[in-house]
Design a protein around this motif. Sequence first.
Motif, PDB file in Angstrom:
ATOM      1  N   ILE A  11     -29.828  57.233  18.755  1.00 20.28           N
ATOM      2  CA  ILE A  11     -31.075  57.454  19.480  1.00 20.28           C
ATOM      3  C   ILE A  11     -31.644  56.109  19.922  1.00 20.28           C
ATOM      4  N   ASN A  12     -32.079  56.045  21.171  1.00 18.49           N
ATOM      5  CA  ASN A  12     -32.668  54.848  21.780  1.00 18.49           C
ATOM      6  C   ASN A  12     -31.700  53.672  21.881  1.00 18.49           C
ATOM      7  N   THR A  13     -30.395  53.959  21.886  1.00 22.41           N
ATOM      8  CA  THR A  13     -29.416  52.902  22.130  1.00 22.41           C
ATOM      9  C   THR A  13     -28.787  53.130  23.495  1.00 22.41           C
ATOM     10  N   GLU A  14     -28.364  52.039  24.118  1.00 22.05           N
ATOM     11  CA  GLU A  14     -27.720  52.138  25.424  1.00 22.05           C
ATOM     12  C   GLU A  14     -26.271  52.575  25.244  1.00 22.05           C
ATOM     13  N   ILE A  15     -25.808  53.391  26.178  1.00 20.65           N
ATOM     14  CA  ILE A  15     -24.419  53.837  26.119  1.00 20.65           C
ATOM     15  C   ILE A  15     -23.488  52.645  26.291  1.00 20.65           C
ATOM     16  N   LYS A  16     -22.323  52.755  25.668  1.00 22.31           N
ATOM     17  CA  LYS A  16     -21.334  51.676  25.741  1.00 22.31           C
ATOM     18  C   LYS A  16     -20.499  51.812  27.015  1.00 22.31           C
ATOM     19  N   PRO A  17     -19.974  50.707  27.509  1.00 23.66           N
ATOM     20  CA  PRO A  17     -19.148  50.753  28.717  1.00 23.66           C
ATOM     21  C   PRO A  17     -17.897  51.628  28.520  1.00 23.66           C
ATOM     22  N   PHE A  18     -17.527  52.337  29.576  1.00 24.17           N
ATOM     23  CA  PHE A  18     -16.277  53.100  29.574  1.00 24.17           C
ATOM     24  C   PHE A  18     -15.815  53.309  31.012  1.00 24.17           C
ATOM     25  N   ASN A  19     -14.547  53.574  31.165  1.00 21.70           N
ATOM     26  CA  ASN A  19     -13.931  53.968  32.436  1.00 21.70           C
ATOM     27  C   ASN A  19     -12.996  55.119  32.132  1.00 21.70           C
ATOM     28  N   ALA A  20     -13.026  56.141  32.979  1.00 24.44           N
ATOM     29  CA  ALA A  20     -12.187  57.315  32.733  1.00 24.44           C
ATOM     30  C   ALA A  20     -11.895  58.014  34.056  1.00 24.44           C
ATOM     31  N   THR A  21     -11.001  58.991  33.976  1.00 25.93           N
ATOM     32  CA  THR A  21     -10.698  59.846  35.124  1.00 25.93           C
ATOM     33  C   THR A  21     -11.167  61.250  34.777  1.00 25.93           C
ATOM     34  N   ALA A  22     -11.785  61.888  35.763  1.00 27.25           N
ATOM     35  CA  ALA A  22     -12.300  63.246  35.579  1.00 27.25           C
ATOM     36  C   ALA A  22     -11.721  64.159  36.646  1.00 27.25           C
ATOM     37  N   TYR A  23     -11.696  65.438  36.315  1.00 28.39           N
ATOM     38  CA  TYR A  23     -11.387  66.461  37.306  1.00 28.39           C
ATOM     39  C   TYR A  23     -12.723  66.993  37.795  1.00 28.39           C
ATOM     40  N   HIS A  24     -12.924  66.967  39.131  1.00 26.30           N
ATOM     41  CA  HIS A  24     -14.214  67.377  39.677  1.00 26.30           C
ATOM     42  C   HIS A  24     -14.026  67.960  41.070  1.00 26.30           C
TER      43      HIS A  24
END
Length: 188
Positions: A5-18
């Motif tokens: 809670i109240n922390t910034e999300i960590k960096p990531f890179n991914a592929t999604a189906y959209h």
Amino acid sequence: MSTYINTEIKPFNATAYHNGKFIDVSDADLKGKWSVVFFYPADFTFVCPTELGDLADNYAEFQKLGVEIYSVSTDTHFTHKAWHDTSDTIQKIQYPMIGDPTGAITRNFGVMIEEAGLADRGTFVIDPQGVIQIVEINAGGIGRDALELLRKVKAAQYVASHPGEVCPAKWKEGEATLAPSLDLVGKI
């Protein structure tokens, strides 16, 4: 989980189906708007399609609030496409389905079941600054409810836009909020 809670999300890179395509998604895509990151154990299972279908049925309501949904499992984006192509329930999905075969994103959010290589049923509501405002983790056999999530998102957005006010239990849009003060202590 309260440490998230109240922390910034960590960096990531991914592929999604959209929407019939493979797209790149990163932590930067979650910033600048409200986002829900919705982890689930696996494609082609039992509770998971009921949850993802419920989100799909209510997706327009999230969109009206400026919220993007991202579902995530440790399956690949190819598996997401195959599931989308073969399931009437999953075909309704219009939000990105992120593949996390290495488990990096799942671990970033602390929901990896290491011995199984699968994600817990984790729900994260992230504000436009990329800060986690809501965390919910359910046991594998307990499905989540999109309308309850929608209510919580509305509460988070209300609190963010109304400093000094808080939403009490069971608060719904348009209902009274509280303004914490010394005068309220012991009177609720």
